[in-house]
Design a protein around this motif. Structure first.
Motif, short mmCIF file in Angstrom:
data_model
loop_
_atom_site.label_atom_id
_atom_site.label_comp_id
_atom_site.label_asym_id
_atom_site.label_seq_id
_atom_site.Cartn_x
_atom_site.Cartn_y
_atom_site.Cartn_z
N LEU A 1 0.83 -1.20 0.00
CA LEU A 1 0.00 0.00 0.00
C LEU A 1 0.87 1.25 0.00
O LEU A 1 2.03 1.20 0.41
CB LEU A 1 -0.91 0.01 1.24
N VAL A 2 0.29 2.36 -0.42
CA VAL A 2 1.01 3.65 -0.45
C VAL A 2 0.73 4.40 0.84
O VAL A 2 -0.44 4.61 1.21
CB VAL A 2 0.57 4.49 -1.67
N HIS B 1 12.99 -8.67 -6.22
CA HIS B 1 11.94 -7.94 -6.93
C HIS B 1 11.54 -6.76 -6.06
O HIS B 1 11.47 -6.88 -4.84
CB HIS B 1 10.73 -8.83 -7.19
N CYS B 2 11.27 -5.63 -6.69
CA CYS B 2 11.04 -4.42 -5.93
C CYS B 2 9.75 -3.72 -6.39
O CYS B 2 9.43 -3.69 -7.57
CB CYS B 2 12.24 -3.49 -6.12
N VAL B 3 9.00 -3.15 -5.41
CA VAL B 3 7.77 -2.41 -5.67
C VAL B 3 7.89 -1.04 -4.99
O VAL B 3 8.27 -0.96 -3.82
CB VAL B 3 6.54 -3.15 -5.12
N TRP B 4 7.57 0.03 -5.73
CA TRP B 4 7.63 1.39 -5.18
C TRP B 4 6.46 2.20 -5.73
O TRP B 4 5.73 1.73 -6.61
CB TRP B 4 8.97 2.06 -5.51
N ALA B 5 6.26 3.39 -5.19
CA ALA B 5 5.11 4.22 -5.59
C ALA B 5 5.57 5.51 -6.23
O ALA B 5 6.53 6.15 -5.76
CB ALA B 5 4.23 4.53 -4.38
N THR B 6 4.88 5.91 -7.30
CA THR B 6 5.14 7.20 -7.95
C THR B 6 3.89 8.07 -7.86
O THR B 6 2.77 7.58 -7.74
CB THR B 6 5.49 7.01 -9.44
N LEU B 7 4.12 9.37 -7.91
CA LEU B 7 3.05 10.36 -7.99
C LEU B 7 3.33 11.13 -9.28
O LEU B 7 4.46 11.55 -9.52
CB LEU B 7 3.09 11.34 -6.82
N LYS C 1 -1.47 8.49 -7.85
CA LYS C 1 -0.40 7.61 -7.38
C LYS C 1 -0.51 6.26 -8.08
O LYS C 1 -1.59 5.81 -8.41
CB LYS C 1 -0.50 7.44 -5.87
N GLU C 2 0.64 5.64 -8.30
CA GLU C 2 0.67 4.35 -8.99
C GLU C 2 1.83 3.53 -8.43
O GLU C 2 2.87 4.06 -8.08
CB GLU C 2 0.88 4.59 -10.48
N LEU C 3 1.61 2.22 -8.36
CA LEU C 3 2.70 1.32 -7.98
C LEU C 3 3.49 0.95 -9.22
O LEU C 3 2.92 0.66 -10.27
CB LEU C 3 2.16 0.05 -7.32
N GLU C 4 4.81 0.99 -9.09
CA GLU C 4 5.70 0.53 -10.16
C GLU C 4 6.56 -0.58 -9.60
O GLU C 4 6.72 -0.71 -8.38
CB GLU C 4 6.57 1.68 -10.67
N MET C 5 7.12 -1.37 -10.50
CA MET C 5 7.94 -2.51 -10.07
C MET C 5 8.90 -2.90 -11.17
O MET C 5 8.77 -2.44 -12.31
CB MET C 5 7.04 -3.68 -9.69
N ASP C 6 9.87 -3.76 -10.83
CA ASP C 6 10.83 -4.22 -11.84
C ASP C 6 10.10 -5.08 -12.86
O ASP C 6 8.99 -5.57 -12.62
CB ASP C 6 11.99 -4.97 -11.19
N GLU C 7 10.72 -5.24 -14.02
CA GLU C 7 10.08 -5.93 -15.16
C GLU C 7 9.67 -7.36 -14.84
O GLU C 7 8.58 -7.80 -15.21
CB GLU C 7 11.05 -5.95 -16.36
#
Length: 196
Positions: free
Chosen positions: A71-72, A151-157, A84-90
């Motif tokens: 969650l963000v 594997h990584c998950v992060w949030a962008t605005l 806001k959106e979750l991004e992650m590695d390919e």
């Protein structure tokens, strides 16, 4: 396990890609810890993964009938603010696209909240760009078997203008939390099945 290498992931507007290899960092510490300790997910077997179409969240279903979400921090469905959106590695993105993990259930062998540093920016009306480095928390997973890389998950605005040009891009912290199931909903489903 802690000596394993972790790929430091940098999110960019053109997508995501590992930038360099480094030792697994020590866990990110914060004064007001929210969510669950990522160590609680170690040993759990992932059977299904899904992204919400309406909210920046990633749902992880495990074979022990528990469910956790990425969650963000600070996101509210009622007061969404900057999109806001979750991004992650390919590789993790491909896994989320399939939704069901398949026959070879993935066991989480390591999980951590890590710190990333990415370049945020704002485009001014005169087309000048203001740029700054922004540190933010991300969730890193390591699975058993063929998917043994991190594997990584992060949030962008991000905000876009009427021509769909990004005018603002920043980052937000993410965290992990369990989904609490309502016992009333379960009993309603059970009573419906018993009637049918």
């Amino acid at each position: 396990m802690f000596d394993d290498e972790l790929s430091s992931v940098s999110s960019t507007s053109s997508g995501s890609s590992p930038t360099k290899r480094r030792q697994r960092p020590s866990p990110l510490t914060r004064r007001d810890q929210i969510g669950i300790d990522p160590n609680e997910l170690i040993g759990k077997k992932l059977i299904r993964i899904s992204r919400s179409a309406a909210h920046p969240s990633l749902t992880l279903d495990f074979d022990d009938q528990t469910t956790a979400q990425v969650l963000v921090d600070g996101y509210s469905p009622r007061w969404k603010g900057v999109p806001k959106e979750l991004e992650m590695d390919e590789a993790f993105q491909r896994l989320t696209n399939t939704r069901s993990v398949g026959l070879d259930t993935l066991e989480i062998v390591d999980c951590a909240i890590i710190k990333l540093c990415d370049r945020a920016f704002e485009r001014k009306q005169n087309n000048d760009h203001v740029r700054w480095d922004q540190e933010h928390a991300a969730v890193a997973f390591k699975f058993s078997g063929e998917n043994s890389q991190w594997h990584c998950v992060w949030a962008t605005l991000a905000e876009h203008d009427e021509h769909n040009i990004c005018t603002f891009r920043s980052f937000e912290d993410v965290f992990l939390d369990y989904v609490q199931r309502s016992p009333r909903k379960k009993s309603w489903k059970n009573s419906k099945q018993n009637r049918g």
